[in-house]
Design a protein around this motif. Sequence first.
Motif, PDB file in Angstrom:
ATOM      1  N   ALA A 108       0.830  -1.256  -0.074  1.00  0.00           N
ATOM      2  CA  ALA A 108       0.189   0.036  -0.057  1.00  0.00           C
ATOM      3  C   ALA A 108       0.943   1.231   0.012  1.00  0.00           C
ATOM      4  O   ALA A 108       0.505   2.223  -0.620  1.00  0.00           O
ATOM      5  N   LEU A 109       2.095   1.310   0.881  1.00  0.00           N
ATOM      6  CA  LEU A 109       2.995   2.474   0.716  1.00  0.00           C
ATOM      7  C   LEU A 109       4.250   1.611   0.450  1.00  0.00           C
ATOM      8  O   LEU A 109       4.979   0.924   1.131  1.00  0.00           O
ATOM      9  N   MET A 120      -3.423  13.963  -2.320  1.00  0.00           N
ATOM     10  CA  MET A 120      -4.258  13.668  -3.172  1.00  0.00           C
ATOM     11  C   MET A 120      -4.006  12.193  -3.815  1.00  0.00           C
ATOM     12  O   MET A 120      -2.689  11.941  -3.681  1.00  0.00           O
ATOM     13  N   GLY A 121      -4.742  11.777  -4.718  1.00  0.00           N
ATOM     14  CA  GLY A 121      -4.374  10.474  -5.512  1.00  0.00           C
ATOM     15  C   GLY A 121      -5.740   9.748  -5.764  1.00  0.00           C
ATOM     16  O   GLY A 121      -6.676   9.685  -5.073  1.00  0.00           O
ATOM     17  N   ALA A 122      -5.730   8.816  -6.802  1.00  0.00           N
ATOM     18  CA  ALA A 122      -6.635   7.815  -7.343  1.00  0.00           C
ATOM     19  C   ALA A 122      -7.118   7.030  -6.100  1.00  0.00           C
ATOM     20  O   ALA A 122      -6.205   7.013  -5.294  1.00  0.00           O
ATOM     21  N   SER A 123      -8.301   6.597  -6.206  1.00  0.00           N
ATOM     22  CA  SER A 123      -8.791   5.409  -5.470  1.00  0.00           C
ATOM     23  C   SER A 123      -7.692   4.319  -5.254  1.00  0.00           C
ATOM     24  O   SER A 123      -7.069   3.947  -6.435  1.00  0.00           O
ATOM     25  N   GLY A 124      -7.145   3.631  -4.229  1.00  0.00           N
ATOM     26  CA  GLY A 124      -6.394   2.834  -4.303  1.00  0.00           C
ATOM     27  C   GLY A 124      -4.714   3.164  -4.083  1.00  0.00           C
ATOM     28  O   GLY A 124      -3.985   2.424  -4.258  1.00  0.00           O
ATOM     29  N   SER A 125      -4.643   4.365  -4.289  1.00  0.00           N
ATOM     30  CA  SER A 125      -3.181   5.061  -4.379  1.00  0.00           C
ATOM     31  C   SER A 125      -2.357   5.047  -3.074  1.00  0.00           C
ATOM     32  O   SER A 125      -1.268   5.204  -2.988  1.00  0.00           O
ATOM     33  N   GLY A 126      -3.187   4.890  -1.852  1.00  0.00           N
ATOM     34  CA  GLY A 126      -2.712   4.601  -0.596  1.00  0.00           C
ATOM     35  C   GLY A 126      -2.902   5.796   0.396  1.00  0.00           C
ATOM     36  O   GLY A 126      -2.292   6.153   1.290  1.00  0.00           O
ATOM     37  N   LYS A 127      -3.949   6.839  -0.092  1.00  0.00           N
ATOM     38  CA  LYS A 127      -4.186   7.895   0.730  1.00  0.00           C
ATOM     39  C   LYS A 127      -4.668   7.541   2.309  1.00  0.00           C
ATOM     40  O   LYS A 127      -4.000   8.078   3.078  1.00  0.00           O
ATOM     41  N   HIS A 166      -9.861  13.557  -2.738  1.00  0.00           N
ATOM     42  CA  HIS A 166      -9.670  13.130  -4.133  1.00  0.00           C
ATOM     43  C   HIS A 166     -10.368  14.183  -5.092  1.00  0.00           C
ATOM     44  O   HIS A 166     -10.180  14.081  -6.356  1.00  0.00           O
ATOM     45  N   GLU A 167     -10.643  15.216  -4.437  1.00  0.00           N
ATOM     46  CA  GLU A 167     -11.349  16.504  -5.194  1.00  0.00           C
ATOM     47  C   GLU A 167     -10.133  17.529  -5.639  1.00  0.00           C
ATOM     48  O   GLU A 167      -9.974  18.324  -4.552  1.00  0.00           O
ATOM     49  N   LYS A 182       0.799   7.736  -6.067  1.00  0.00           N
ATOM     50  CA  LYS A 182       0.235   7.029  -7.275  1.00  0.00           C
ATOM     51  C   LYS A 182       0.854   5.515  -6.882  1.00  0.00           C
ATOM     52  O   LYS A 182       2.072   5.422  -6.565  1.00  0.00           O
ATOM     53  N   ASP A 183       0.296   4.515  -6.694  1.00  0.00           N
ATOM     54  CA  ASP A 183       0.784   3.286  -6.587  1.00  0.00           C
ATOM     55  C   ASP A 183       1.731   3.093  -4.992  1.00  0.00           C
ATOM     56  O   ASP A 183       2.494   2.535  -5.338  1.00  0.00           O
TER      57      ASP A 183
END
Length: 231
Positions: free
Chosen positions: A22-23, A39-46, A201-202, A216-217
């Motif tokens: 995850a990180l 920020m980051g897409a869903s699943g990016s580790g936020k 994410h906004e 990211k990833d």
Amino acid sequence: KEVIRLTDIVKNYKVGTQVVRALRSVSLQINQGEYVAIMGASGSGKSTLMNVIGCLDTPTSGRYELNDKDVSHLSDDELAEIRNSEIGFIFQTFNLLPRNSALENVMLPLVYAGIKKQERLERAEKMLSDVGLADRVEHKPNELSGGQRQRVAVARALINQPAILLADEPTGNLDSKTSEEIMHLFSEIHKQGNTLIVVTHEEDIAHHAHRIIRLKDGQIETDVINPNPVY
Ligand code: ADP
Ligand code: ADP
């Protein structure tokens, strides 16, 4: 002054025989008074990063210093103590106690901190007044609008004067006008010298922050100063 220093933070989750990374080696520093969006897409580790920074979870490896104290390998009780004294949390779902008034919700962290009743009352009333709710202290959460509930949550998060304010999708349950009002309140809180970290994410929400970190990833993709923060 540096408030947060993450060095080579790795977080792996085991799911059956699979390991989810995850990180993957996240390093970053945040100074006192900074206003940072993650920020980051869903699943990016936020969420995983937020849980580490908020001492809700410990990293698989790497080092986390909060106010110069190494908090990477503390016990659950020690982490709970750090959360109560150092971190103010704000959630998408507000997480207020439904049977308690706004005032009681805001006073609660002071109960844990051992502050006497009269001082608790005075500080909580002042804090609710500061977030624009002087006339709503006796209201219970279901007697408040969404924006007012989030203001109560902000007052509760700030009442202990935490080292960092950590907000996870703070406007996720609010309409766009109310969201702007809450982000304006965040800007005011930042101007008063507080350290703010907002996970979102906004883009519209992130643009209020003065620094934007994109994941990211499980890695930091970019970490830039926002030249034109809103407000
Ligand atoms: P984001 O908040 O950006 O959506 P997360 O931190 O929730 O990302 O997730 C990062 C990665 O870790 C994803 O691949 C997710 O599936 C995985 N993950 C998150 N939490 C867990 C968990 N408790 N157990 C296993 N995998 C998890
Ligand atoms: P919004 O349209 O912004 O969601 P509401 O119409 O829900 O706001 O509420 C308007 C005002 O009435 C708010 O200031 C809130 O404090 C008050 N209010 C809402 N519901 C109740 C209730 N059940 N009891 C007392 N006051 C309420």
